[in-house]
Design an enzyme around this catalytic site. Structure first.
Site, PDB file in Angstrom:
ATOM      1  N   CYS A  33       0.804  -1.226   0.000  1.00 13.18           N
ATOM      2  CA  CYS A  33       0.000   0.000   0.000  1.00 13.18           C
ATOM      3  C   CYS A  33       0.834   1.271   0.000  1.00 13.18           C
ATOM      4  CB  CYS A  33      -0.916   0.000   1.222  1.00 13.18           C
ATOM      5  SG  CYS A  33       0.026   0.007   2.755  1.00 13.18           S
ATOM      6  N   ASP A  35       2.407   2.512   2.575  1.00 12.87           N
ATOM      7  CA  ASP A  35       2.465   3.137   3.895  1.00 12.87           C
ATOM      8  C   ASP A  35       3.841   2.909   4.530  1.00 12.87           C
ATOM      9  OD1 ASP A  35      -0.109   3.786   3.420  1.00 12.87           O
ATOM     10  OD2 ASP A  35      -0.985   2.433   4.893  1.00 12.87           O
ATOM     11  N   CYS A  58      -2.600   4.153   6.964  1.00 16.39           N
ATOM     12  CA  CYS A  58      -4.028   4.025   7.225  1.00 16.39           C
ATOM     13  C   CYS A  58      -4.311   4.069   8.733  1.00 16.39           C
ATOM     14  CB  CYS A  58      -4.530   2.699   6.651  1.00 16.39           C
ATOM     15  SG  CYS A  58      -3.897   1.280   7.556  1.00 16.39           S
ATOM     16  N   CYS A 102      -1.479  -4.470   8.420  1.00 15.98           N
ATOM     17  CA  CYS A 102      -1.081  -3.123   8.854  1.00 15.98           C
ATOM     18  C   CYS A 102      -0.287  -3.176  10.163  1.00 15.98           C
ATOM     19  CB  CYS A 102      -2.298  -2.234   9.012  1.00 15.98           C
ATOM     20  SG  CYS A 102      -3.375  -2.228   7.567  1.00 15.98           S
TER      21      CYS A 102
HETATM   22 FE1  FES Z   1      -1.172   0.181   4.399  1.00 15.56          FE
HETATM   23 FE2  FES Z   1      -2.747  -0.334   6.398  1.00 15.56          FE
HETATM   24  S1  FES Z   1      -3.314  -0.171   4.325  1.00 15.56           S
HETATM   25  S2  FES Z   1      -0.596  -0.251   6.407  1.00 15.56           S
END
Ligand code: FES
Length: 127
Positions: A33, A35, A58, A102
Site C-alpha cells: 500500500c 504506507d 491508514c 497493517c
Molecule cells: Fe497500508 Fe494499512 S493499508 S498499512
C-alpha cells in the site's frame, strides 16, 4: 469496521514524533500500500526508556504504531524483540482480516530499530 480501541488510538495516537537523541531508529514500508513507519528508541541499560513514531498510513497502521509504543515502553530490548504483529493486533482487540497486515508495519519497524541498535552495540539479531 474498526473496534473502539483502534479508533481511540487512531484519534489520539500515543508517542507521536521524533526523538532527536534516539539510540536507534527503525523504518519499514509496505510494498502493498505504500504506507511507511519510522520508530525512534531511547535505550538505557538495555531498557527502552522512550519511544516515538512517525507513520504515514491508514488508520490501522497508526493505531498499531501507537499501541506498539505503549507495549514496548519499559521493556528490555530482548523482550521488545519478541513482540509480534499478532501481539499488537491482539492488544488492539483485533483488526479486520483485511487490515491485519497493517500491524506488520509497526512490528517490523521495531525489529529493524532493534537490529540497528544491536549492530551499534556490536551484536547481531537473528530472525
Ligand atoms: Fe497500508 Fe494499512 S493499508 S498499512
Amino acid at each position: 469496521m474498526y473496534n473502539e480501541k483502534v479508533v481511540e488510538h487512531f484519534n489520539n495516537p500515543r508517542n507521536v514524533g521524533e526523538l532527536p537523541d534516539a539510540d536507534a531508529i527503525g523504518e519499514n514500508g509496505s510494498f502493498k500500500c505504500g504506507d511507511t513507519m519510522k520508530i525512534y528508541l531511547k535505550v538505557k541499560d538495555g531498557i527502552i526508556e522512550d519511544v516515538r513514531f512517525q507513520t504515514y498510513g491508514c488508520g490501522a497502521a497508526i493505531a498499531s504504531s501507537s499501541m506498539l509504543t505503549e507495549i514496548i515502553k519499559g521493556k528490555t530490548i530482548d523482550e521488545a524483540l519478541q513482540v509480534s504483529n499478532q501481539d499488537v493486533a491482539d492488544e488492539l482487540g483485533g483488526l479486520p482480516p483485511l487490515k491485519l497486515h497493517c500491524s506488520n508495519l509497526a512490528a517490523d519497524a521495531l525489529h529493524d530499530a532493534i537490529a540497528n541498535y544491536k549492530k551499534k552495540q556490536g551484536s547481531v539479531v537473528k530472525d
